[in-house]
Design a protein around this motif. Sequence first.
Motif, short mmCIF file in Angstrom:
data_model
loop_
_atom_site.label_atom_id
_atom_site.label_comp_id
_atom_site.label_asym_id
_atom_site.label_seq_id
_atom_site.Cartn_x
_atom_site.Cartn_y
_atom_site.Cartn_z
N PHE A 49 10.56 9.14 10.08
CA PHE A 49 10.66 8.56 11.39
C PHE A 49 8.61 8.62 11.72
CE2 PHE A 49 11.28 12.19 13.37
CZ PHE A 49 10.07 12.45 13.98
N GLU A 50 8.03 8.99 12.01
CA GLU A 50 6.84 8.66 11.86
C GLU A 50 6.27 7.73 11.40
OE1 GLU A 50 3.85 12.27 13.42
OE2 GLU A 50 5.59 13.87 12.64
N GLN A 51 5.46 6.99 12.07
CA GLN A 51 4.90 5.77 11.54
C GLN A 51 3.98 5.87 10.23
OE1 GLN A 51 1.93 3.18 13.55
NE2 GLN A 51 1.69 5.28 15.50
N ASP A 52 3.17 6.99 10.23
CA ASP A 52 2.24 7.08 8.82
C ASP A 52 3.26 7.63 7.85
OD1 ASP A 52 -0.10 5.78 10.26
OD2 ASP A 52 -0.52 7.82 11.37
N LYS A 53 4.24 8.40 8.09
CA LYS A 53 4.26 9.03 7.11
C LYS A 53 6.01 8.37 6.65
CE LYS A 53 4.26 13.97 8.59
NZ LYS A 53 4.54 14.96 9.37
N ARG A 54 6.77 7.29 7.21
CA ARG A 54 7.39 5.81 6.89
C ARG A 54 6.98 5.50 6.47
NH1 ARG A 54 8.16 5.00 13.38
NH2 ARG A 54 7.36 2.68 13.21
N ALA A 55 5.38 4.70 6.82
CA ALA A 55 5.46 3.57 5.92
C ALA A 55 4.85 3.15 4.57
CB ALA A 55 3.88 3.42 6.58
N SER A 56 5.09 2.36 4.20
CA SER A 56 5.31 2.09 3.05
C SER A 56 4.28 0.76 1.91
CB SER A 56 7.05 0.84 2.58
OG SER A 56 7.20 0.63 0.92
N TRP A 57 4.27 0.98 0.91
CA TRP A 57 2.72 -0.16 0.04
C TRP A 57 4.66 -0.96 -0.07
CZ3 TRP A 57 -1.61 -0.16 -1.75
CH2 TRP A 57 -2.39 1.14 -1.20
N PHE A 58 2.93 -1.75 0.05
CA PHE A 58 4.40 -3.51 -0.91
C PHE A 58 3.35 -4.76 -0.89
CE2 PHE A 58 1.69 -5.28 3.21
CZ PHE A 58 1.67 -6.36 3.29
N SER A 59 3.83 -5.10 -1.53
CA SER A 59 2.36 -6.34 -2.09
C SER A 59 3.25 -8.13 -1.59
CB SER A 59 2.75 -6.42 -3.89
OG SER A 59 2.48 -7.47 -4.34
N HIS A 60 2.23 -8.64 -1.43
CA HIS A 60 2.47 -10.50 -0.64
C HIS A 60 2.87 -11.09 -2.07
CE1 HIS A 60 0.31 -9.42 2.52
NE2 HIS A 60 -1.14 -9.38 1.61
#
Length: 771
Positions: free
Chosen positions: A119-130
């Motif tokens: 749930f912490e913002q850095d740990k939950r963050a995911s790679w994405f692509s345009h």
Amino acid sequence: MTISKLSRRLVIIFGLGALMPNLSNAQTRLEKLEPVDYVNTLMGTDSKPSLSNGNTYPAIGLPWGMNMWTPQTGKNGDGWQYTYSADKIRGIKQTHQPSPWMNDYGQFSLMPVSGHAEFEQDKRASWFSHKSEIAKPYYYSVYLADHDVTAEVTPTERASIFRFSFNKTDSAFVVLDAFDRGSEVQIIPEKNMIIGYSSRYSRGKLPNFKNYFVIVFDKPFTYQTVWEGDKKLNTNKITGNHTGAIVGFKSKGKNDKIHARVASSFISAEQALLNLNELKDDSFDQVAAKGREIWNSTLGKIEIEGGTHEQHQTFYSTLYRTVFFPNKLYEINAKGKTVHYSPYTGEVLPGYMFAGTGFWDTFRALYPLLNLVYPSINVEMQEGLLNCYKEGGFLPEWSSPGFADIMVGNNSASVVAEAYLKGARGYDINTLYEALQHGANNEGPMTAVGRKGVEFYNSLGYVPYDVGINENAARTLEYAYDDFAIYRLAKALKRPKAEIELYAKRSQNYRNLFDPSTNLMRGKNKDGQFQSPFNPLKWGDAFTEGNSWHYSWSVFHDVQGLIDLMGGKKTFVHMLDSVFDQAPLFDDTYYGGVIHEIREMQIADMGQYAHGNQPIQHMIYLYNYAGEPWKAQYWVREVLDRMYKPTPDGYCGDEDNGQTSAWYIFSSLGFYPVCPAMDEYVLGAPLFQKATLHLENGKKFVIESPENSATNKYVKQVKLNGKTFEQNWIGHDTILKGGSFAVGMDSKPNTTRGTKENTFPYSFTTDKNKF
């Protein structure tokens, strides 16, 4: 690609009407696209604090809606909430942010995760692509690679539906982040529901401020917990500084979609539940289809033909930006009445309220665009301003959502006066006029409300340079125009003659700062001497986000008076030319470094012309007042072609709540509201071969220039309803009557048309009916 992924993409592309033409066949297929299909919501998102290419974000919402949604790439609290160069998404956030410099209020986010309930913002963050992102005004989709999930959202004005497509897993989660600075969450598992509030805001003092939210899922929870800070808690409810919730689900695969219906309210949790009814029983795709229809109807008020595919994209992308701010802050209660949370008193009160705009930016072209194309929404906005005055004691100059202490001027005067003078009715204009008088003659509760330095201004005729009031020359020049707006409204309301004459006289205060030794505006000390030393290239100091070369043209209402001060039309035109002829040199000592507005001017290769900021954006049109309109036509086309693109770096500075976009819309139509408080638009030259304004009164105003092209940028002749038209301006009422405006174009300038003084736009100096 798997069959399931291919099917999902086809549903998105064809079901939501997002198919774009093959570039090689673009010209033949333009007619098959609807206005919303041209919009690139990512235009202007490739920005940073040191260099703005728009400072925008993909705003997923409805025109003037209370809430928008955006993918969040920045950390919580970062005004640059979405930047094109970012690699990761932390959540999909409800936002009300007018600009990164103003930041947000009432925000919260949802983020799907899988495998572990991070749930912490850095740990939950995911790679994405345009490449795996679809961003339409009414719909957003992104593939979050680290969690192998596609997240989608589609909005109404105060609610939305999310759709999450996980792979087969028993560890699918949705994280709610209610942000810091005070929040609360509660999980109600028997209702598949989360409720709570966010009380985060960035500007002003907001009494009793909360953004209440309700989230209802269509599947039961297999896991649930709340969290505060960096700790999960074994309870279903928590109130604290930074709280959130996690709920878990089992997913049978991509076709086993999890839906979340979300609504919010600035009034109460009960009102948030009521706002959820905006979704009715509609499916995700039905909500998206309705949103698409609303966008096409709104954008379709201006229909363009001819030009390139890229120009169509730029036009509708900029028009999309003009219809977001200010946001509706009002809601409809259980009795069907319009009510609002007051950011001024903290109470729930009847009537309209809007928020999220700065008049220093938007009085110039955004509000004129509303008055021409969308006047009914501006009537609501005027009623909202009336409530601001009743509840706050002053009109706001920047609302975010209440009083924000930033920028200069008293430009609410222009916004109020213009609306009434251009036909808005149905509200208490006399009390609003009282609000203008109050703001014009008093300092407010903060520097940016009312008029800072008003005693000096009213007694000396200017705000002095040496009395500790920053940006004093800019204040003086803007107050003088604001007084002209009040004068015009006073005349229309048949106020006492002495009152009318007072504001007319004050509108001439710009003269007090004119320095004949430089032909520029210059700060002046209390003793009547000009400030010294004087460097016209110095940004800030006596001016606001600009220098003397930018602000010396801020005499919107009396250009002829400025021409006379400079010694005549020849010198005036020479001074206009000099803006472009100079090198982009600057003095940044006031700021102690290069601010982004300076850098944007420097790299534009247009001399001292700084289109990336608002003070000089009208300047090009001033050639029309001095008998050389072809120079305006040339420079307008230069800016249209070079400074705007439908790309992530598509603006040349801050977009600023629709103002810089509104400049593009007006200028591509072929005219611009140099003086918004007048009922005139100064001519440039149209960009498209045909443009049709579908006016709210049912009339059509058609602008045709069939000879228009990249080389044919000059006006050869003009006909209004078939009759030769010689003026360098066209009236607001003329447009509202409907008709045809035929503009003949050529590759060479016509140096005889528009050269006589009887063709020039309005100036106070030449007004024979002042009183």
